[in-house]
Design an enzyme around this catalytic site. Sequence first.
Site, short mmCIF file in Angstrom:
data_model
loop_
_atom_site.label_atom_id
_atom_site.label_comp_id
_atom_site.label_asym_id
_atom_site.label_seq_id
_atom_site.Cartn_x
_atom_site.Cartn_y
_atom_site.Cartn_z
N ASN A 164 -25.82 -12.06 -22.16
CA ASN A 164 -26.25 -10.68 -22.46
C ASN A 164 -25.22 -9.66 -21.94
OD1 ASN A 164 -28.19 -8.93 -23.57
ND2 ASN A 164 -28.98 -8.44 -21.52
N SER B 86 -39.03 -7.19 -9.58
CA SER B 86 -39.39 -6.08 -10.47
C SER B 86 -40.76 -5.52 -10.11
CB SER B 86 -39.42 -6.61 -11.90
OG SER B 86 -40.04 -5.69 -12.76
N TYR C 236 -41.79 -13.25 -18.69
CA TYR C 236 -40.72 -12.66 -17.88
C TYR C 236 -41.27 -12.26 -16.51
CZ TYR C 236 -37.90 -8.93 -15.89
OH TYR C 236 -37.20 -8.14 -15.01
N LYS D 168 -40.59 -13.64 -12.38
CA LYS D 168 -40.24 -12.83 -11.20
C LYS D 168 -41.23 -13.09 -10.08
CE LYS D 168 -36.62 -10.87 -12.77
NZ LYS D 168 -35.33 -11.35 -12.25
N TYR E 203 -37.32 -3.70 -8.23
CA TYR E 203 -36.78 -2.52 -8.91
C TYR E 203 -37.88 -1.87 -9.73
CZ TYR E 203 -32.43 -5.42 -8.64
OH TYR E 203 -31.38 -6.23 -8.28
N GLY F 155 -49.70 -4.36 -23.48
CA GLY F 155 -49.19 -4.76 -22.17
C GLY F 155 -48.74 -3.59 -21.32
N ASP F 156 -48.64 -2.39 -21.89
CA ASP F 156 -48.21 -1.22 -21.11
C ASP F 156 -49.32 -0.74 -20.19
OD1 ASP F 156 -45.61 -0.92 -21.90
OD2 ASP F 156 -45.95 0.80 -23.21
P1 NAD Z 1 -28.55 -7.93 -17.79
O1 NAD Z 1 -29.08 -8.79 -18.89
O2 NAD Z 1 -27.66 -6.80 -18.15
O3 NAD Z 1 -27.82 -8.86 -16.71
C1 NAD Z 1 -28.20 -10.18 -16.45
C2 NAD Z 1 -26.95 -11.03 -16.55
O4 NAD Z 1 -27.29 -12.40 -16.28
C3 NAD Z 1 -26.30 -10.99 -17.94
O5 NAD Z 1 -24.93 -10.64 -17.79
C4 NAD Z 1 -26.49 -12.40 -18.47
O6 NAD Z 1 -25.43 -12.78 -19.32
C5 NAD Z 1 -26.57 -13.21 -17.19
N1 NAD Z 1 -27.29 -14.49 -17.28
C6 NAD Z 1 -28.53 -14.71 -17.79
N2 NAD Z 1 -28.87 -16.00 -17.65
C7 NAD Z 1 -27.82 -16.62 -17.04
C8 NAD Z 1 -27.56 -17.95 -16.63
N3 NAD Z 1 -28.44 -18.93 -16.82
N4 NAD Z 1 -26.37 -18.23 -16.03
C9 NAD Z 1 -25.45 -17.25 -15.83
N5 NAD Z 1 -25.65 -15.97 -16.21
C10 NAD Z 1 -26.81 -15.66 -16.80
O7 NAD Z 1 -29.82 -7.40 -16.98
P2 NAD Z 1 -29.90 -6.30 -15.83
O8 NAD Z 1 -30.67 -5.15 -16.36
O9 NAD Z 1 -28.58 -6.08 -15.22
O10 NAD Z 1 -30.85 -7.06 -14.81
C11 NAD Z 1 -30.36 -7.80 -13.71
C12 NAD Z 1 -31.54 -8.46 -13.01
O11 NAD Z 1 -32.46 -7.46 -12.59
C13 NAD Z 1 -32.32 -9.42 -13.90
O12 NAD Z 1 -32.74 -10.52 -13.11
C14 NAD Z 1 -33.52 -8.59 -14.32
O13 NAD Z 1 -34.64 -9.39 -14.62
C15 NAD Z 1 -33.76 -7.76 -13.07
N6 NAD Z 1 -34.49 -6.51 -13.35
C16 NAD Z 1 -33.99 -5.67 -14.30
C17 NAD Z 1 -34.68 -4.50 -14.58
C18 NAD Z 1 -34.17 -3.56 -15.64
O14 NAD Z 1 -34.92 -2.71 -16.10
N7 NAD Z 1 -32.93 -3.63 -16.08
C19 NAD Z 1 -35.87 -4.20 -13.90
C20 NAD Z 1 -36.32 -5.09 -12.93
C21 NAD Z 1 -35.61 -6.25 -12.66
C1 UD1 Z 2 -40.58 -2.61 -19.04
C2 UD1 Z 2 -41.29 -3.93 -18.91
C3 UD1 Z 2 -41.23 -4.38 -17.47
C4 UD1 Z 2 -39.79 -4.45 -16.99
C5 UD1 Z 2 -39.15 -3.08 -17.22
C6 UD1 Z 2 -37.71 -3.06 -16.84
C7 UD1 Z 2 -42.97 -3.95 -20.69
C8 UD1 Z 2 -44.43 -3.96 -21.00
N1 UD1 Z 2 -42.65 -3.82 -19.39
O1 UD1 Z 2 -41.22 -1.68 -18.22
O2 UD1 Z 2 -41.83 -5.65 -17.33
O3 UD1 Z 2 -39.73 -4.79 -15.63
O4 UD1 Z 2 -39.25 -2.72 -18.59
O5 UD1 Z 2 -36.97 -3.85 -17.73
O6 UD1 Z 2 -42.13 -4.09 -21.57
N2 UD1 Z 2 -41.67 3.87 -24.25
C9 UD1 Z 2 -41.84 4.60 -25.41
N3 UD1 Z 2 -41.02 4.32 -26.47
C10 UD1 Z 2 -40.05 3.38 -26.43
C11 UD1 Z 2 -39.86 2.64 -25.23
C12 UD1 Z 2 -40.70 2.92 -24.17
O7 UD1 Z 2 -42.72 5.45 -25.48
O8 UD1 Z 2 -39.35 3.17 -27.45
C13 UD1 Z 2 -42.52 4.18 -23.07
C14 UD1 Z 2 -43.35 3.02 -22.57
O9 UD1 Z 2 -44.59 2.96 -23.26
C15 UD1 Z 2 -43.48 3.36 -21.09
C16 UD1 Z 2 -42.16 4.07 -20.76
O10 UD1 Z 2 -41.66 4.53 -22.01
O11 UD1 Z 2 -44.53 4.26 -20.87
C17 UD1 Z 2 -41.12 3.17 -20.13
O12 UD1 Z 2 -40.96 2.01 -20.94
P1 UD1 Z 2 -39.81 0.92 -20.64
O13 UD1 Z 2 -38.51 1.59 -20.49
O14 UD1 Z 2 -39.94 -0.14 -21.69
O15 UD1 Z 2 -40.21 0.34 -19.23
P2 UD1 Z 2 -41.61 -0.28 -18.71
O16 UD1 Z 2 -42.58 -0.43 -19.79
O17 UD1 Z 2 -42.02 0.49 -17.52
#
Ligand code: NAD
Ligand code: UD1
Length: 339
Positions: free
Chosen positions: A35, A125, A150, A154, A178, A295-296
Amino acid sequence: MKILVTGGAGYIGSHTLIELYAAGHTAVVVDNLYNSSKESLRRVAHIVGVDEIPFYEADIRDKNKLESVFSDHQFDCCIHFAGLKAVGESVAKPLEYYENNMNGTFVLLDAMRRHGCKNIIFSSSATVYGDPAEIPITEECPKGHCTNPYGQTKSMLEEVLKDVQTADTEWNVVLLRYFNPIGAHSSGTIGENPNGIPNNLMPYITQVAIGKRKELGIFGNDYDTPDGTGVRDYIHVVDLAKAHVCALKAISRKCGLGIYNIGTGHGYSVLDVVNAFIKVNGVNVPYKIQPRRPGDIATCYCNPAKAQAELGWKAQYGIEDMCRDSWNWQKNNPNGYQD
Ligand code: NAD
Ligand code: UD1
């Protein structure tokens, strides 16, 4: 310290590399580029002023490759970002999600203990709270029911890591929960680069603003919130990155197990974010109210006091900074790293 950064080419990992180097640490990245792209690492190297970030293109589930990484380097700590993160996709492909996130972490932890690296910071998360029992959410708040695979990975990996630390107290484990990371580095050269149609709010807004998508769908305006739209705790990705540097200090103090909410403590509705984005950037974001997304939840924001008290970490950036920096990244890189 020398840090193994799994998933370091991704959105949060690339921003964290910058803060690690700024704090005097060095890093080695392992990423399978599922990704992400190597271009993010090239840009990180440019920002931090090194020739390159040491990088292995490898899947963390590949025991042999991981073994060679650990044979080549003696790590002080691992920051473990690697994982699949798309909520909707995880519902459609549960086995792939459980296999990648769970098994990847098992292979990693086994290599770490065999090589005497017993320090880990894990990307958890806010999703582990499910529909939270209290607002603002403290770390005392019981974990809730995750509505998707997912989130389950976590929550389960948190339990795995706690058990590992209980069984062998030489381990130091920091679980960072986060909230909603958005924004980008101020250079505008690295940022979030979603494949296909964005699932999350901010990348959707920026793609509407740049004309890639017609309008934002707002998922419900009948929630029990001030304006009826969902409320979240958005956190600037650079603040989030800095939390990892603070967590490293806790690890060097031998913190044992630490669990922290990483958010600002402020809740913003979807309309608040859209309006802040329009105001700060002077661009239009057409939107339409749509049905709720399954799920929201209505409201999710944290009390980040524990991270401040124990890690010395506090978010510095506000919602306008986040909107400005997200747009700066998008407008300079309309096609992400493909430009
Ligand atoms: P991202 O997808 O940009 O980064 C994840 C990276 O892991 C990618 O570069 C992907 O190629 C790599 N990857 C996935 N599976 C792998 C594997 N088996 N071996 C080696 N590399 C692998 O995502 P991000 O937003 O940077 O998120 C980083 C971490 O934080 C993740 O674990 C995600 O679940 C967690 N997280 C993200 C958010 C968010 O909103 N972005 C929120 C809460 C937690
Ligand atoms: C989502 C994930 C959560 C994950 C987080 C970070 C779901 C149900 N939850 O959280 O598990 O940890 O992302 O990756 O997917 N919204 C709109 N229009 C859009 C997109 C979002 O209205 O096109 C709204 C959503 O309903 C929400 C808010 O914006 O109220 C934030 O949404 P989003 O950015 O997807 O994050 P979460 O739902 O909080």
